[in-house]
Design an enzyme around this catalytic site. Sequence first.
Site, mmCIF file in Angstrom:
data_model
loop_
_atom_site.group_PDB
_atom_site.id
_atom_site.type_symbol
_atom_site.label_atom_id
_atom_site.label_comp_id
_atom_site.label_asym_id
_atom_site.label_seq_id
_atom_site.Cartn_x
_atom_site.Cartn_y
_atom_site.Cartn_z
ATOM 1 N N ARG A 96 0.824 -1.197 0.000
ATOM 2 C CA ARG A 96 0.000 0.000 0.000
ATOM 3 C C ARG A 96 0.862 1.253 0.000
ATOM 4 N NH1 ARG A 96 -3.191 0.511 5.316
ATOM 5 N NH2 ARG A 96 -4.417 -1.223 4.517
ATOM 6 N N TYR A 97 1.990 1.194 0.696
ATOM 7 C CA TYR A 97 2.916 2.325 0.743
ATOM 8 C C TYR A 97 4.134 1.965 -0.099
ATOM 9 C CZ TYR A 97 0.131 3.221 4.932
ATOM 10 O OH TYR A 97 -0.898 3.416 5.805
ATOM 11 N N ARG A 100 7.275 -0.041 1.686
ATOM 12 C CA ARG A 100 7.114 -1.160 2.617
ATOM 13 C C ARG A 100 5.902 -2.018 2.287
ATOM 14 N NH1 ARG A 100 5.697 3.642 4.461
ATOM 15 N NH2 ARG A 100 4.149 4.049 6.073
ATOM 16 N N CYS A 109 -3.295 -17.874 15.013
ATOM 17 C CA CYS A 109 -2.923 -17.078 16.173
ATOM 18 C C CYS A 109 -3.119 -17.925 17.427
ATOM 19 C CB CYS A 109 -3.788 -15.823 16.273
ATOM 20 S SG CYS A 109 -3.199 -14.492 15.215
ATOM 21 N N CYS A 113 -8.377 -12.887 18.913
ATOM 22 C CA CYS A 113 -8.885 -11.660 19.545
ATOM 23 C C CYS A 113 -10.252 -11.335 18.947
ATOM 24 C CB CYS A 113 -7.924 -10.502 19.302
ATOM 25 S SG CYS A 113 -6.253 -10.833 19.885
ATOM 26 N N CYS A 116 -10.252 -8.473 16.311
ATOM 27 C CA CYS A 116 -9.198 -8.541 15.277
ATOM 28 C C CYS A 116 -9.636 -7.893 13.966
ATOM 29 C CB CYS A 116 -8.841 -10.004 15.018
ATOM 30 S SG CYS A 116 -7.591 -10.217 13.737
ATOM 31 N N ARG A 118 -8.446 -8.683 11.154
ATOM 32 C CA ARG A 118 -8.588 -9.775 10.188
ATOM 33 C C ARG A 118 -9.461 -10.893 10.763
ATOM 34 N NH1 ARG A 118 -2.599 -9.162 9.455
ATOM 35 N NH2 ARG A 118 -2.421 -7.292 8.161
ATOM 36 N N ASP A 277 -10.544 -0.416 14.219
ATOM 37 C CA ASP A 277 -10.993 -0.435 12.818
ATOM 38 C C ASP A 277 -12.480 -0.770 12.711
ATOM 39 O OD1 ASP A 277 -8.486 0.176 11.735
ATOM 40 O OD2 ASP A 277 -7.862 -1.934 11.772
ATOM 41 N N ASP A 314 -6.605 3.951 10.811
ATOM 42 C CA ASP A 314 -6.312 3.328 9.518
ATOM 43 C C ASP A 314 -7.596 3.451 8.707
ATOM 44 O OD1 ASP A 314 -4.867 1.987 7.596
ATOM 45 O OD2 ASP A 314 -4.132 0.465 8.998
ATOM 46 N N LYS A 321 -2.865 4.908 6.872
ATOM 47 C CA LYS A 321 -2.885 5.315 8.278
ATOM 48 C C LYS A 321 -2.682 6.817 8.398
ATOM 49 C CE LYS A 321 -0.908 1.112 10.306
ATOM 50 N NZ LYS A 321 -0.603 0.404 9.036
#
Length: 358
Positions: A96-97, A100, A109, A113, A116, A118, A277, A314, A321
């Site tokens: 996206r950037y 990076r 995981c 969570c 999350c 995702r 998010d 974000d 972000k």
Amino acid sequence: MSEYCDKGWKAQLADSRLSADALSRRFSLDPDVCTRVIDRYPVAVTPYYLGLIQSVDDPIGRQCLPDLLELQDSPDLLQDPLGEEAHHTVPGVVHRYRDRVVFLVASRCAVLCRFCTRKHRVGTQELAQASADWTAGLNYIAAHPEISDVLLSGGDPLLLSDDQLDHLLTALRAIPHVETVRIGSRVPVTLPQRVTASLVKVLKDAGPLYLNTHFNHPRELTPEASRACGLLADAGVVLGNQTVLLRGVNDDTETLRRLFKGLLRIRVRPYYLHQMDLVQGAGHFRTRIEEGLALMRELRGPVSGLAIPQYMVDLPGGLGKVPLTPDYLRKVGDVTQIEAPDGTLVTYPNNCGPGGTE
Ligand SMILES: *Cc1c(COP(=O)(O)O)cnc(C)c1O
């Protein structure tokens, strides 16, 4: 110490999937509610993290136990809140950037969570496939000399075996333009037993590495977590922390102050405080941006600057972000005023010195 060998953390992981039956027995939750939530969003909690829960709706329980509110869909919320799937260049790489990428190299995981980002991908077959074969991702990174920073994520990259990590990190180090390798991992929080001597050796040999972990509450700062972070820091891994601002978990000044100061004590520098998010199934964790800004304002001043992360949102759709900062500046005509930490408005001489322009 046997709990810090491979057998220890693998046994923790093997025991982490929780059935509706087990949950309802242990926490006196309604078994029917558990089943309905789990059918849509599975539950996994390591025995270690489970041990930190004192009651179902305490700050630890809220992060990892199923809640009927997860089933309330809202038109403002999204399955893919950061538009990551549209930004996938090859499976597993989000570019996206310019300089990076996020490289999704693991699909599991230790703890799922409830908030999350995702939530709709972690643990799915789709992510398992996208993160299983690193060849396409490594080739993409190698073919793009503008990429100097690779952020390993998933899933949790530290759930890979030592050999897999060694292989992956060696492959990344062989790409000359990759200057920085970062790992995003919640393992120091949810499965600190994973930080074994042999893991630390793999990371040390691949260094310098940056690792951002994810503590959300001071109760997560246990002796085990402290030991894990200490070993990583001793191996030269530079540790940062990304906290998510969560309603009913950490959305008050005192909790954040204790968390951020406590992180410095275990050699972890607070990096970002994320605005939650727009995740479908996690809307009940969201706070308003004004509340986040008010918290940042209350921390700045009384609390060491070293302990203060940047508050970030974000944007949906993969637009990136953006830092959010309380506004301390007042312009009244030609007069510039700045609000001091105690609220006093200070008139600030806003001209350049000799030789400058007005
Ligand atoms: C968050 C993110 C990064 C890293 O952002 P930093 O502000 O450099 O920490 C990189 N790529 C994507 C797609 C991200 O979402």
